[in-house]
Motif scaffolding. Structure first.
Motif, PDB file in Angstrom:
ATOM      1  N   MET A  39      -9.611   6.715  -7.349  1.00  0.00           N
ATOM      2  CA  MET A  39      -8.954   5.576  -6.742  1.00  0.00           C
ATOM      3  C   MET A  39      -7.618   5.500  -7.017  1.00  0.00           C
ATOM      4  N   GLY A  40      -6.995   5.935  -8.186  1.00  0.00           N
ATOM      5  CA  GLY A  40      -5.552   6.157  -8.394  1.00  0.00           C
ATOM      6  C   GLY A  40      -4.957   7.030  -7.668  1.00  0.00           C
ATOM      7  N   PHE A  41      -5.533   8.118  -7.296  1.00  0.00           N
ATOM      8  CA  PHE A  41      -4.972   9.185  -6.367  1.00  0.00           C
ATOM      9  C   PHE A  41      -4.862   8.466  -4.925  1.00  0.00           C
ATOM     10  N   LEU A  42      -5.888   7.906  -4.771  1.00  0.00           N
ATOM     11  CA  LEU A  42      -5.909   7.379  -3.132  1.00  0.00           C
ATOM     12  C   LEU A  42      -5.054   6.216  -3.147  1.00  0.00           C
ATOM     13  N   GLU A  43      -4.601   5.449  -4.116  1.00  0.00           N
ATOM     14  CA  GLU A  43      -3.748   4.288  -4.205  1.00  0.00           C
ATOM     15  C   GLU A  43      -2.340   4.996  -4.140  1.00  0.00           C
ATOM     16  N   ALA A  44      -2.017   5.916  -5.156  1.00  0.00           N
ATOM     17  CA  ALA A  44      -0.806   6.452  -5.226  1.00  0.00           C
ATOM     18  C   ALA A  44      -0.292   7.267  -3.989  1.00  0.00           C
ATOM     19  N   THR A  45      -1.442   7.618  -2.897  1.00  0.00           N
ATOM     20  CA  THR A  45      -1.263   8.386  -1.651  1.00  0.00           C
ATOM     21  C   THR A  45      -0.661   7.535  -0.946  1.00  0.00           C
ATOM     22  N   GLU A  46      -1.483   6.345  -0.819  1.00  0.00           N
ATOM     23  CA  GLU A  46      -1.249   5.131   0.232  1.00  0.00           C
ATOM     24  C   GLU A  46       0.194   4.598  -0.059  1.00  0.00           C
ATOM     25  N   GLU A  47       0.639   4.372  -1.377  1.00  0.00           N
ATOM     26  CA  GLU A  47       2.032   3.932  -1.720  1.00  0.00           C
ATOM     27  C   GLU A  47       3.075   4.936  -1.028  1.00  0.00           C
ATOM     28  N   ALA A  48       2.744   6.262  -1.231  1.00  0.00           N
ATOM     29  CA  ALA A  48       3.753   7.004  -0.764  1.00  0.00           C
ATOM     30  C   ALA A  48       3.683   7.138   0.453  1.00  0.00           C
ATOM     31  N   LEU A  49       2.557   7.066   1.307  1.00  0.00           N
ATOM     32  CA  LEU A  49       2.677   6.825   2.793  1.00  0.00           C
ATOM     33  C   LEU A  49       3.242   5.642   3.469  1.00  0.00           C
ATOM     34  N   VAL A  50       3.181   4.467   2.540  1.00  0.00           N
ATOM     35  CA  VAL A  50       3.850   3.426   3.005  1.00  0.00           C
ATOM     36  C   VAL A  50       5.627   3.644   3.049  1.00  0.00           C
ATOM     37  N   HIS A  81       1.737   7.537   9.075  1.00  0.00           N
ATOM     38  CA  HIS A  81       0.964   6.348   9.567  1.00  0.00           C
ATOM     39  C   HIS A  81      -0.443   6.814   9.786  1.00  0.00           C
ATOM     40  N   LYS A  82      -0.486   7.923  10.640  1.00  0.00           N
ATOM     41  CA  LYS A  82      -1.732   8.556  10.727  1.00  0.00           C
ATOM     42  C   LYS A  82      -2.731   8.696   9.616  1.00  0.00           C
ATOM     43  N   THR A  83      -2.141   9.548   8.637  1.00  0.00           N
ATOM     44  CA  THR A  83      -2.751   9.731   7.562  1.00  0.00           C
ATOM     45  C   THR A  83      -3.232   8.449   6.620  1.00  0.00           C
ATOM     46  N   ARG A  84      -2.457   7.701   6.656  1.00  0.00           N
ATOM     47  CA  ARG A  84      -2.620   6.313   5.716  1.00  0.00           C
ATOM     48  C   ARG A  84      -3.796   5.570   6.320  1.00  0.00           C
ATOM     49  N   VAL A  85      -3.999   5.690   7.865  1.00  0.00           N
ATOM     50  CA  VAL A  85      -5.221   4.997   8.199  1.00  0.00           C
ATOM     51  C   VAL A  85      -6.505   5.703   7.738  1.00  0.00           C
ATOM     52  N   ALA A  86      -6.509   7.038   7.670  1.00  0.00           N
ATOM     53  CA  ALA A  86      -7.416   7.695   7.217  1.00  0.00           C
ATOM     54  C   ALA A  86      -7.675   7.461   5.581  1.00  0.00           C
ATOM     55  N   ASN A 105      -9.141  15.866   3.614  1.00  0.00           N
ATOM     56  CA  ASN A 105      -8.350  17.017   3.446  1.00  0.00           C
ATOM     57  C   ASN A 105      -8.097  17.839   4.604  1.00  0.00           C
ATOM     58  N   ALA A 106      -9.316  17.730   5.323  1.00  0.00           N
ATOM     59  CA  ALA A 106      -9.420  18.717   6.641  1.00  0.00           C
ATOM     60  C   ALA A 106      -8.579  18.084   7.560  1.00  0.00           C
ATOM     61  N   SER A 107      -8.176  16.589   7.760  1.00  0.00           N
ATOM     62  CA  SER A 107      -7.751  15.885   8.753  1.00  0.00           C
ATOM     63  C   SER A 107      -6.276  16.687   9.131  1.00  0.00           C
ATOM     64  N   ILE A 108      -6.425  16.734  10.578  1.00  0.00           N
ATOM     65  CA  ILE A 108      -5.345  17.501  10.942  1.00  0.00           C
ATOM     66  C   ILE A 108      -3.966  16.631  10.786  1.00  0.00           C
ATOM     67  N   HIS A 109      -4.150  15.350  10.628  1.00  0.00           N
ATOM     68  CA  HIS A 109      -2.910  14.511  10.234  1.00  0.00           C
ATOM     69  C   HIS A 109      -2.445  14.508   8.918  1.00  0.00           C
ATOM     70  N   PHE A 110      -3.330  14.763   8.022  1.00  0.00           N
ATOM     71  CA  PHE A 110      -2.891  15.160   6.579  1.00  0.00           C
ATOM     72  C   PHE A 110      -2.225  16.496   6.481  1.00  0.00           C
ATOM     73  N   ARG A 111      -3.079  17.362   7.060  1.00  0.00           N
ATOM     74  CA  ARG A 111      -2.425  18.794   7.155  1.00  0.00           C
ATOM     75  C   ARG A 111      -0.878  18.938   7.690  1.00  0.00           C
ATOM     76  N   ALA A 112      -0.834  18.181   8.678  1.00  0.00           N
ATOM     77  CA  ALA A 112       0.423  18.186   9.532  1.00  0.00           C
ATOM     78  C   ALA A 112       1.465  17.453   8.629  1.00  0.00           C
ATOM     79  N   LEU A 113       1.114  16.362   8.015  1.00  0.00           N
ATOM     80  CA  LEU A 113       1.997  15.567   7.091  1.00  0.00           C
ATOM     81  C   LEU A 113       2.490  16.813   5.855  1.00  0.00           C
ATOM     82  N   LEU A 114       1.504  17.311   5.399  1.00  0.00           N
ATOM     83  CA  LEU A 114       1.746  18.061   4.201  1.00  0.00           C
ATOM     84  C   LEU A 114       2.929  19.048   4.671  1.00  0.00           C
ATOM     85  N   THR A 115       2.522  19.732   5.764  1.00  0.00           N
ATOM     86  CA  THR A 115       3.383  20.756   6.405  1.00  0.00           C
ATOM     87  C   THR A 115       4.862  20.185   6.671  1.00  0.00           C
TER      88      THR A 115
END
Length: 133
Positions: A39-50, A81-86, A105-115
């Motif tokens: 949950m900590g990693f999910l929340e940190a990810t969400e914060e960074a995405l915001v 934004h798309k990754t944050r929804v997921a 992790n396999a989401s195309i949006h998450f992978r696109a964001l990382l790239t």
């Protein structure tokens, strides 16, 4: 907002992705509540995405070649934004299996964001290095 803050958010997203890979490999069935570390990693990810969705343009405007950085910022913002929804969908589940995290992790949006972030990070390093010369 500063370049240093942006780099910290990029690092959060990269660290979360790596944690999610390890979590996916654990074979968690999802028959219990998610653990605090996940949950900590999910929340940190969400914060960074915001941050990426709301504040990235202000950082890009401060860089040399800002018009090019602003163009990329628009792409990053959309992917964030798309990754944050997921991420939000996963975060609200009563139980989170390894399979669910693997699908995130396999989401195309998450992978696109990382790239996008890898490209942005390297371009910023080059741009900032050139500004100092």
């Amino acid at each position: 907002m500063t370049v240093d803050q942006l780099e910290k958010h990029i690092d959060k997203i990269e660290a979360s992705y790596e944690f999610f890979l390890a979590y996916a490999a654990q074979g968690v069935t999802g028959d219990r509540e998610p653990n605090g570390e996940l949950m900590g990693f999910l929340e940190a990810t969400e914060e960074a995405l915001v941050f990426l969705d709301e504040d990235l343009e202000a950082v890009m405007e401060s860089l040399e070649s800002s018009s090019e950085f602003l163009a990329l910022a628009d792409v990053v913002r959309q992917d964030a934004h798309k990754t944050r929804v997921a991420v939000t969908l996963v975060k609200v589940q009563p139980a989170i299996s390894s399979q669910l995290i693997d699908n995130l992790n396999a989401s195309i949006h998450f992978r696109a964001l990382l790239t996008d972030l890898f490209l942005l990070d390297e371009a910023m390093k080059t741009s900032i290095k050139e500004e100092k010369v």
